[in-house]
Design a protein around this motif. Structure first.
Motif, PDB file in Angstrom:
ATOM      1  N   MET A 247       0.804  -1.237   0.000  1.00  0.00           N
ATOM      2  CA  MET A 247       0.000   0.000   0.000  1.00  0.00           C
ATOM      3  C   MET A 247       0.833   1.281   0.000  1.00  0.00           C
ATOM      4  O   MET A 247       0.403   2.309  -0.522  1.00  0.00           O
ATOM      5  CB  MET A 247      -0.977  -0.006   1.172  1.00  0.00           C
ATOM      6  CG  MET A 247      -0.328  -0.019   2.519  1.00  0.00           C
ATOM      7  SD  MET A 247      -1.574  -0.115   3.803  1.00  0.00           S
ATOM      8  CE  MET A 247      -0.550  -0.280   5.249  1.00  0.00           C
ATOM      9  N   CYS A 248       2.064   1.216   0.557  1.00  0.00           N
ATOM     10  CA  CYS A 248       2.893   2.422   0.620  1.00  0.00           C
ATOM     11  C   CYS A 248       3.215   2.963  -0.766  1.00  0.00           C
ATOM     12  O   CYS A 248       3.530   4.147  -0.913  1.00  0.00           O
ATOM     13  CB  CYS A 248       4.187   2.128   1.367  1.00  0.00           C
ATOM     14  SG  CYS A 248       5.025   0.649   0.747  1.00  0.00           S
ATOM     15  N   ARG A 249       3.131   2.140  -1.796  1.00  0.00           N
ATOM     16  CA  ARG A 249       3.498   2.587  -3.141  1.00  0.00           C
ATOM     17  C   ARG A 249       2.439   3.519  -3.726  1.00  0.00           C
ATOM     18  O   ARG A 249       2.696   4.218  -4.713  1.00  0.00           O
ATOM     19  CB  ARG A 249       3.717   1.381  -4.062  1.00  0.00           C
ATOM     20  CG  ARG A 249       4.811   0.462  -3.525  1.00  0.00           C
ATOM     21  CD  ARG A 249       5.388  -0.390  -4.588  1.00  0.00           C
ATOM     22  NE  ARG A 249       6.068   0.398  -5.587  1.00  0.00           N
ATOM     23  CZ  ARG A 249       6.206   0.041  -6.860  1.00  0.00           C
ATOM     24  NH1 ARG A 249       5.697  -1.095  -7.272  1.00  0.00           N
ATOM     25  NH2 ARG A 249       6.828   0.827  -7.703  1.00  0.00           N
ATOM     26  N   ASP A 262       4.914   6.706   5.207  1.00  0.00           N
ATOM     27  CA  ASP A 262       4.629   5.884   4.029  1.00  0.00           C
ATOM     28  C   ASP A 262       3.430   4.971   4.256  1.00  0.00           C
ATOM     29  O   ASP A 262       2.788   4.542   3.309  1.00  0.00           O
ATOM     30  CB  ASP A 262       5.863   5.045   3.676  1.00  0.00           C
ATOM     31  CG  ASP A 262       7.027   5.933   3.254  1.00  0.00           C
ATOM     32  OD1 ASP A 262       6.930   6.567   2.196  1.00  0.00           O
ATOM     33  OD2 ASP A 262       8.013   6.007   4.008  1.00  0.00           O
ATOM     34  N   CYS A 263       3.152   4.639   5.517  1.00  0.00           N
ATOM     35  CA  CYS A 263       2.002   3.780   5.837  1.00  0.00           C
ATOM     36  C   CYS A 263       1.759   3.902   7.339  1.00  0.00           C
ATOM     37  O   CYS A 263       2.580   4.462   8.064  1.00  0.00           O
ATOM     38  CB  CYS A 263       2.280   2.322   5.480  1.00  0.00           C
ATOM     39  SG  CYS A 263       3.542   1.569   6.529  1.00  0.00           S
ATOM     40  N   ASP A 264       0.637   3.358   7.816  1.00  0.00           N
ATOM     41  CA  ASP A 264       0.363   3.519   9.252  1.00  0.00           C
ATOM     42  C   ASP A 264       1.234   2.597  10.113  1.00  0.00           C
ATOM     43  O   ASP A 264       1.390   2.839  11.310  1.00  0.00           O
ATOM     44  CB  ASP A 264      -1.126   3.406   9.588  1.00  0.00           C
ATOM     45  CG  ASP A 264      -1.750   2.102   9.159  1.00  0.00           C
ATOM     46  OD1 ASP A 264      -1.196   1.435   8.267  1.00  0.00           O
ATOM     47  OD2 ASP A 264      -2.807   1.750   9.708  1.00  0.00           O
ATOM     48  N   HIS A 299       9.932  -4.993   9.483  1.00  0.00           N
ATOM     49  CA  HIS A 299       8.482  -5.194   9.596  1.00  0.00           C
ATOM     50  C   HIS A 299       7.824  -5.318   8.219  1.00  0.00           C
ATOM     51  O   HIS A 299       6.745  -5.876   8.087  1.00  0.00           O
ATOM     52  CB  HIS A 299       7.841  -4.051  10.398  1.00  0.00           C
ATOM     53  CG  HIS A 299       8.038  -2.703   9.766  1.00  0.00           C
ATOM     54  ND1 HIS A 299       9.264  -2.096   9.692  1.00  0.00           N
ATOM     55  CD2 HIS A 299       7.166  -1.851   9.166  1.00  0.00           C
ATOM     56  CE1 HIS A 299       9.138  -0.926   9.074  1.00  0.00           C
ATOM     57  NE2 HIS A 299       7.874  -0.764   8.748  1.00  0.00           N
ATOM     58  N   CYS A 300       8.504  -4.779   7.160  1.00  0.00           N
ATOM     59  CA  CYS A 300       7.917  -4.812   5.815  1.00  0.00           C
ATOM     60  C   CYS A 300       7.740  -6.246   5.310  1.00  0.00           C
ATOM     61  O   CYS A 300       6.917  -6.496   4.415  1.00  0.00           O
ATOM     62  CB  CYS A 300       8.781  -4.016   4.846  1.00  0.00           C
ATOM     63  SG  CYS A 300       8.829  -2.257   5.261  1.00  0.00           S
ATOM     64  N   PHE A 301       8.483  -7.180   5.868  1.00  0.00           N
ATOM     65  CA  PHE A 301       8.272  -8.585   5.482  1.00  0.00           C
ATOM     66  C   PHE A 301       6.846  -9.036   5.816  1.00  0.00           C
ATOM     67  O   PHE A 301       6.349 -10.006   5.254  1.00  0.00           O
ATOM     68  CB  PHE A 301       9.292  -9.494   6.164  1.00  0.00           C
ATOM     69  CG  PHE A 301      10.666  -9.441   5.538  1.00  0.00           C
ATOM     70  CD1 PHE A 301      10.861  -9.920   4.244  1.00  0.00           C
ATOM     71  CD2 PHE A 301      11.744  -8.921   6.230  1.00  0.00           C
ATOM     72  CE1 PHE A 301      12.127  -9.874   3.654  1.00  0.00           C
ATOM     73  CE2 PHE A 301      13.009  -8.870   5.655  1.00  0.00           C
ATOM     74  CZ  PHE A 301      13.205  -9.350   4.363  1.00  0.00           C
ATOM     75  N   GLY A 302       6.189  -8.325   6.728  1.00  0.00           N
ATOM     76  CA  GLY A 302       4.782  -8.633   7.043  1.00  0.00           C
ATOM     77  C   GLY A 302       3.858  -8.341   5.869  1.00  0.00           C
ATOM     78  O   GLY A 302       2.803  -8.957   5.722  1.00  0.00           O
ATOM     79  N   CYS A 303       4.237  -7.377   5.031  1.00  0.00           N
ATOM     80  CA  CYS A 303       3.397  -7.022   3.871  1.00  0.00           C
ATOM     81  C   CYS A 303       3.673  -7.902   2.668  1.00  0.00           C
ATOM     82  O   CYS A 303       2.887  -7.921   1.724  1.00  0.00           O
ATOM     83  CB  CYS A 303       3.652  -5.573   3.463  1.00  0.00           C
ATOM     84  SG  CYS A 303       3.072  -4.372   4.647  1.00  0.00           S
ATOM     85  N   THR A 304       4.809  -8.592   2.670  1.00  0.00           N
ATOM     86  CA  THR A 304       5.217  -9.322   1.463  1.00  0.00           C
ATOM     87  C   THR A 304       5.247 -10.834   1.679  1.00  0.00           C
ATOM     88  O   THR A 304       5.758 -11.567   0.834  1.00  0.00           O
ATOM     89  CB  THR A 304       6.628  -8.860   1.017  1.00  0.00           C
ATOM     90  OG1 THR A 304       7.544  -9.047   2.111  1.00  0.00           O
ATOM     91  CG2 THR A 304       6.636  -7.405   0.607  1.00  0.00           C
TER      92      THR A 304
HETATM   93  S1  SF4 Z   1       5.213  -1.858   6.270  1.00  0.00           S
HETATM   94 FE1  SF4 Z   1       6.758  -1.479   4.698  1.00  0.00          FE
HETATM   95  S2  SF4 Z   1       6.061  -2.571   2.868  1.00  0.00           S
HETATM   96 FE2  SF4 Z   1       4.333  -2.460   4.303  1.00  0.00          FE
HETATM   97  S3  SF4 Z   1       3.220  -0.670   3.613  1.00  0.00           S
HETATM   98 FE3  SF4 Z   1       4.628  -0.002   5.219  1.00  0.00          FE
HETATM   99  S4  SF4 Z   1       6.483   0.677   4.202  1.00  0.00           S
HETATM  100 FE4  SF4 Z   1       5.291  -0.522   2.736  1.00  0.00          FE
END
Ligand code: SF4
Ligand code: SF4
Length: 319
Positions: A247-249, A262-264, A299-304
């Motif tokens: 979502m940050c993109r 970039d995100c919550d 933590h971004c590994f949680g989104c991917t």
């Molecule tokens: S946690 Fe990282 S990958 Fe996930 S939305 Fe936020 S910045 Fe992007």
């Protein structure tokens, strides 16, 4: 996990690809204190977005072509200016979403809001970790499942969730423990069967969200000595196909004091927008923000992980 592991894994920086959503976090006051809450909200929350920052958000929306605003908290309904803010946001052609726990709509002083939501055609998203009453109450508090179902019925009476009404009511599922969510399509069928057949309520879509290793959920992982194993599972489940749609993109997230993130999840970790792009709503610059480099961490590994996870649910196509 070594520092910079996420950027190493994706082979370089993650960059934004536009701004489709302005997310506005109006504060951390909430009527509930859910165990999985990554923002640590609750009845004792004291952060309330000042009116001047709300006005600034509206100015940004008016001056730009950002097509959607996503209002979150805490419980957004407990913000004293929420009615005014939503009316101002609801311009023709702009999608307005409120993330509501729904139980708050039964509280004194909030019972008028379902009518306002329907009048403004606000899209609603609510968290219901499980179709099972006991499981949900374990995570969100005693009696919450019943309250959510009661409010869903009230909203259904106003047209929410009904096919063709255009009044959107989505439900969010997240796992009760330290594991990844299952298949979104299969879970949606299960929720529909259970909520529809047994409770008589309608919703549009189920969104599956991975529990992020931050906030109260991180405390839980530490308490149960599951932190390292959970982080290892997230990293081992990395799926490059999810990078297109994290979502940050396509989002900028505004914190209660006007700081830009970039995100919550980055809000919770106090990692503001960086790398030369403005980090305050007072200095909002669409051109620089829409192609900014994103601030990432482990933590971004949680989104991917696996099928991916974002506010919209599982992210990778075809999952
Ligand atoms: S946690 Fe990282 S990958 Fe996930 S939305 Fe936020 S910045 Fe992007
Ligand atoms: S998860 Fe949502 S409803 Fe629960 S405490 Fe946090 S903000 Fe409130």
């Amino acid at each position: 996990m070594p520092a910079g592991a996420f950027e190493q894994r994706i082979g370089g920086p993650l960059t934004a690809a536009g701004i489709e959503v302005l997310q506005v976090n109006v504060g951390d006051r909430c009527n509930l204190s859910c165990r999985h809450c990554h923002v640590g909200a609750g009845p004792a929350g004291t952060r309330v977005m000042p009116r001047a920052i709300l006005e600034r958000c509206l100015a940004v929306l008016r001056a730009s072509a950002i097509p959607a605003v996503d209002v979150t908290g805490g419980a957004p309904e407990l913000h004293p200016d929420i009615r005014w803010f939503l009316r101002e946001c609801a311009a023709p052609g702009r999608r307005v979403t409120v993330r509501s726990n729904f139980a708050v709509l039964l509280e004194e002083g909030c019972r008028d809001l379902p009518d306002l939501y329907a009048d403004l055609r606000v899209e609603l998203v609510t968290s219901l970790p499980s179709w099972d009453e006991e499981h949900t109450d374990r995570q969100r508090g005693a009696g919450v499942f019943r309250k959510v179902v009661t409010v869903m019925r009230q909203l259904n009476e106003r047209g929410y969730g009904a096919p063709g009404s255009g009044l959107v009511l989505d439900v969010v599922h997240n796992p009760i423990g330290a594991y990844l969510p299952g298949c979104q399509a299969a879970l949606e069928r299960q929720y529909r069967e259970s909520l529809g057949a047994r409770q008589g309520v309608l919703f549009n879509r189920l969104r599956c969200i991975t529990n992020m290793p931050i906030g109260r959920f991180l405390d839980f992982l530490r308490r149960t000595e599951n932190r390292d194993e959970y982080l290892g599972t997230l990293e081992a489940s990395f799926n490059p196909a999810t990078l297109q749609s994290v979502m940050c993109r396509s989002m900028v997230s505004v914190g209660w004091d006007g700081t830009l993130y970039d995100c919550d999840f980055n809000q919770v970790l106090r990692l503001p927008i960086d790398h030369g792009a403005p980090a305050s709503i007072l200095a909002f610059d669409h051109e620089r923000l829409r192609r900014r480099r994103i601030t990432v961490g482990d933590h971004c590994f949680g989104c991917t992980a696996g099928p991916g996870s974002s506010c919209q649910g599982q992210a990778a196509a075809g999952r």
